[in-house]
Design a protein around this motif. Structure first.
Motif, PDB file in Angstrom:
ATOM      1  N   TRP A  14      10.431   8.396  -7.286  1.00  0.00           N
ATOM      2  CA  TRP A  14       9.190   7.647  -7.057  1.00  0.00           C
ATOM      3  C   TRP A  14       7.980   8.548  -6.898  1.00  0.00           C
ATOM      4  N   CYS A  15       8.134   9.654  -6.158  1.00  0.00           N
ATOM      5  CA  CYS A  15       6.967  10.504  -5.922  1.00  0.00           C
ATOM      6  C   CYS A  15       7.066  11.802  -6.715  1.00  0.00           C
ATOM      7  N   ASP A  70       6.130   7.783   3.260  1.00  0.00           N
ATOM      8  CA  ASP A  70       5.868   7.226   1.930  1.00  0.00           C
ATOM      9  C   ASP A  70       7.135   6.773   1.210  1.00  0.00           C
ATOM     10  N   SER A 107       3.823  14.304  -3.747  1.00  0.00           N
ATOM     11  CA  SER A 107       3.514  12.915  -4.104  1.00  0.00           C
ATOM     12  C   SER A 107       3.174  12.822  -5.591  1.00  0.00           C
TER      13      SER A 107
ATOM     14  N   THR B 181      -0.570   1.885   5.262  1.00  0.00           N
ATOM     15  CA  THR B 181       0.637   2.708   5.304  1.00  0.00           C
ATOM     16  C   THR B 181       0.389   4.135   4.828  1.00  0.00           C
ATOM     17  N   LEU B 182      -0.790   4.362   4.220  1.00  0.00           N
ATOM     18  CA  LEU B 182      -1.133   5.662   3.659  1.00  0.00           C
ATOM     19  C   LEU B 182      -0.127   6.112   2.607  1.00  0.00           C
ATOM     20  N   ASP B 183       0.427   5.154   1.894  1.00  0.00           N
ATOM     21  CA  ASP B 183       1.273   5.486   0.751  1.00  0.00           C
ATOM     22  C   ASP B 183       0.385   6.022  -0.354  1.00  0.00           C
ATOM     23  N   CYS B 184       0.940   6.903  -1.158  1.00  0.00           N
ATOM     24  CA  CYS B 184       0.158   7.392  -2.276  1.00  0.00           C
ATOM     25  C   CYS B 184       0.165   6.297  -3.349  1.00  0.00           C
ATOM     26  N   ALA B 186      -0.561   6.229  -6.492  1.00  0.00           N
ATOM     27  CA  ALA B 186       0.074   6.541  -7.772  1.00  0.00           C
ATOM     28  C   ALA B 186       1.587   6.422  -7.685  1.00  0.00           C
ATOM     29  N   CYS B 187       2.143   6.722  -6.462  1.00  0.00           N
ATOM     30  CA  CYS B 187       3.599   6.654  -6.318  1.00  0.00           C
ATOM     31  C   CYS B 187       4.093   5.227  -6.470  1.00  0.00           C
ATOM     32  N   ILE B 188       3.250   4.251  -6.087  1.00  0.00           N
ATOM     33  CA  ILE B 188       3.661   2.861  -6.196  1.00  0.00           C
ATOM     34  C   ILE B 188       3.356   2.338  -7.596  1.00  0.00           C
ATOM     35  N   PRO B 191       5.181   4.143 -11.462  1.00  0.00           N
ATOM     36  CA  PRO B 191       6.498   3.671 -11.943  1.00  0.00           C
ATOM     37  C   PRO B 191       6.429   2.252 -12.511  1.00  0.00           C
TER      38      PRO B 191
END
Lengths: 141, 600
Positions: A14-15, A70, A107, B181-184, B186-188, B191
């Protein structure tokens, strides 16, 4: 001819794998010593994977996962971190240099960081020299 | 015989139903005898009314009007005295069935006709069902459109995904992290983009626009303009030599003008499809008629065709999902903030690109500076700011610009403050807000967390930004301390709001759906039906319906897909009520009425 180490990299789908993909599509140059294995999560990396990599002749192993918090599966990267520390202890007992295993968070937008990481880690492993694990196992058996 | 009594309410509203027209229409309904206004009959004298009923030999009385229920009790009494069944006093309520003003007079006539014949309006005016084409069109390749496409395609149905720019991803692809959540981001997103790109059921039409829609629910003919990409998608190998050699430059759309790109380019490295395209507005060959460097260096023969023309195609689809998203507010409109005048006043979207590790400055925040050719861009060569002011509600909650709240700015401003602190630990960050709207799951907790990270959060509107001693001076109020304050900072970030696309109205007209005052598309029901429109087979998803954050846009994308799959699985789709002409309603009412008589 100078010594070129072989590095096995386990990248989370994913990252980190996307990050490595970004490095590729952005045409960044990095050391070609790394052999990438995609896993769905850094939490999938069993300690035996790392050990069998050395058994098969790897000189260094790199594990990359999502940044803490993450993880696509919530806590896979924390599990990976625990195993990493465990492996580090085991490495000392076996007489392997702890620098032969490295865990980093990459990431999906950090293509540049991935390229830099591969370059610096290749340099580190180069300085350590070839890993004798494979030969030792072969002579013992 | 049936009698009709109109209870006319004169409320002085100019758009009200034209009762005179209805009055004459009522006279022509079969089986209808006398037609009166309520003022013409002795409504409140039961005996006199009963005499009138007997005299006219009425068996049924229809009371028509906006609130006809008010006079019903008087008439039921009169009917009993006249020896009739009191249940034969029936109501034709225009408002109840949605005939609220004179534009809907045909519906009022239909209501009247049905009730007079003893048929309920809902029964006769039930929209017909027609066969539905299995393919679906999704307009907009942002996160909402991607989600909707994937849901439908995973249900084994074909999807056409039309995207105006050269790549999928939309605004979400530009973001660095998502809140809370401070997720990146692009990571979500990436894909998902790749999944769309490889899905056998999804046909991606990038660099294309919807130009016309005809047909009816279940069977729309859509005209799509494929803008000339000038690079063949099938043969381009993505080697990048053309970009390297291209002499022309233009501000990068993906990086929000924070850096320059070539005229032949890939919007961003993770684009889907990951193929080059030529921007006609900056290409030297297109503008001046000579150059063609890219054709010369391209290793694939015939891949780049500089003279390619736009092409049109037509597809047939059963359902359309509109997910066109938004346009960021143009900060230059507010002169007092000096965007465009002071180079160190930047928008939140620009900062988002600066912070992103794949952005123009590799994730470090630098000053905006001029390059050799005089373009204002961000590069790693200039210095780093040490203090920031983040101004909320730029272009939102302001009578002069947009009255509404853009809903995401508070949260993304807090997120940006956190990210600045993460990159530059010693930086001072000041946030100026009107109200802190931390409305979602985990948002309030996020706000508290940011507050404790040493960010100065000031409540008050900002009046002006001026240059002083080479720095920026922010004049603002501090409501909580009841004073006016001035603060010198190095960089000002304007948290711009969300606006409807300029051509949203055009698209709405093409599709026959309606927009609200502000320009967002109107949903069928705000609470209970937020994805359907009043037109059958057309659903809306994402920010084009109203400002919302990523989770809500994704949820709405899935919801729209559920509506589409519902009709595809059933094989039938309901036409819209408004498609039904008066004659059709009359005809159906007659049919029902005849069949009822046959039974009794």
């Amino acid at each position: 001819m100078s010594y070129e180490p072989t590095i096995v990299a386990f990248l989370c789908n994913w990252c980190s794998y996307t990050g490595a993909d970004l490095a590729g599509t952005s045409r960044m140059k990095y050391a070609s010593n790394v052999r990438i294995i995609r896993v769905m999560c850094s939490g999938r990396v069993d300690p035996t994977f790392v050990l069998s990599a050395f058994k098969e002749g790897a000189d260094g192993v790199l594990i990359c996962g999502c940044h803490p918090g993450d993880c696509h599966y919530h806590e896979g990267n924390y599990k990976c971190l625990r195993r990493y520390h465990l492996l580090q202890k085991y490495f000392q007992q076996m007489g392997l240099d702890k620098d032969r295993l490295r865990l980093e968070w990459i990431s999906a937008s950090e293509g540049r960081q991935f390229a830099e990481l591969v370059d610096s880690y290749t340099e580190t492993v180069k300085n350590l020299g070839p890993c004798k694990m494979k030969q030792v196992i072969e002579t013992l058996t | 015989m049936t009698g009709i009594i109109f209870t006319k309410v004169d409320n002085g509203y100019s758009g009200a139903l034209d009762y005179n027209e209805l009055f004459f229409y009522a006279k022509g309904i079969p089986g209808v005898g006398p037609v009166w206004y309520s003022t013409d009959v002795p409504l409140y004298d039961k005996q006199a009314m009963a005499d009138l009923i007997k005299e006219q030999q009425l068996k049924r009385i229809v009371v028509a009007g906006d609130t006809p229920g008010m006079v019903k009790p008087f008439l039921t009494g009169a009917m009993v005295i006249a020896g009739n069944n009191p249940e034969d006093v029936v109501l034709a309520s225009f408002r109840e069935y949605g005939a609220t003003d004179n534009t809907k007079i045909d519906r009022a006539k239909g209501i009247l006709f049905c009730i007079a014949l003893g048929v309920t309006f809902a029964e006769a005016a039930l929209p017909e069902e027609t066969d539905v084409q299995p393919d679906t069109l999704v307009i907009g390749g942002g996160i909402a459109g991607i989600q909707a496409s994937l849901e439908i395609a995973n249900g084994n149905q074909k999807v056409y995904l039309v995207e105006r720019t050269g790549t999928l991803g939309g605004h979400m692809a530009m973001f660095d992290k998502t809140f809370p959540t401070l997720d990146c981001a692009a990571c979500i997103l990436t894909p998902k983009m790749v999944e769309v790109g490889q899905h056998p059921n999804i046909e991606i039409l990038t660099y294309s626009e919807v130009k016309g829609v005809t047909g009816e629910p279940g069977n729309y003919k859509v005209k799509i303009l494929n803008k000339a990409r000038r690079v063949d998608l099938a043969t381009c190998i993505g080697c990048g030599i053309c970009t390297e050699k291209c002499p022309a430059k233009a501000p990068s759309e993906f990086d929000n003008g924070t850096t320059l790109r070539k005229a032949i380019y890939i919007p961003f490295p993770q684009a889907v499809p990951n193929k080059y395209l030529i921007d006609a507005d900056s290409c030297t060959y297109v503008l001046k008629g000579k150059c063609g460097v890219c054709v010369k260096v391209c290793p694939v023969e015939g891949c780049i065709d500089l003279d390619a023309k736009d092409q049109e195609m037509e597809i047939t689809v059963g359902n359309i999902i509109v997910a066109t998203g938004f346009k960021p507010f143009d900060a230059g409109k507010i002169e007092r903030f000096g965007y465009g005048k002071y180079p160190q006043v930047i928008t939140s979207l620009e900062l988002e690109r600066l912070i992103n590790a794949a952005g123009p400055t590799e994730g470090n925040i630098h000053f905006r500076s001029q390059d050799k050719k005089g373009n204002w861009i961000f590069s790693v060569e200039s210095g780093m700011p040490k203090s920031f002011a983040i101004i909320h509600c730029v272009g939102s909650r302001d009578e002069n610009y947009n009255k509404y709240c853009s809903r995401v700015c508070c949260m993304y401003s807090l997120k940006l403050a956190h990210l600045i602190k993460e990159k530059l630990e010693d930086a001072d960050v000041f946030e100026y807000y009107i109200d802190m709207r931390a409305f979602g799951k985990g948002y309030e907790e996020f706000y508290e967390r940011i507050e404790n990270e040493g960010i100065h959060i000031v409540r008050g509107r900002t009046a002006k930004i001026e240059e002083r001693n080479g720095r920026l001076m922010v004049r603002s109020e501090d409501i909580l301390n009841d004073q006016l304050i001035e603060q010198e900072v190095d960089m000002v970030v304007l948290s711009i709001g969300l606006e409807p696309r300029e051509d949203a109205a055009e698209l709405a007209e093409m599709l026959g759906i309606s927009t609200e005052e502000e320009g967002w598309f109107t949903e069928a029901n705000y609470n209970t039906d937020p994805v359907n429109t009043f037109v059958g087979g057309i659903t809306i998803a994402g920010v084009c319906q109203g400002p919302k954050d990523i989770p809500d846009a994704v949820a709405q994308g899935s919801a729209a897909a559920a509506r589409v799959l519902q009709s595809i699985v059933k094989g039938k789709i309901k036409k819209s009520i408004k498609d039904m002409p008066l004659e059709k309603i009359e005809e159906k009412a007659k049919q029902f009425s005849n069949s009822m008589e046959g039974k009794s």
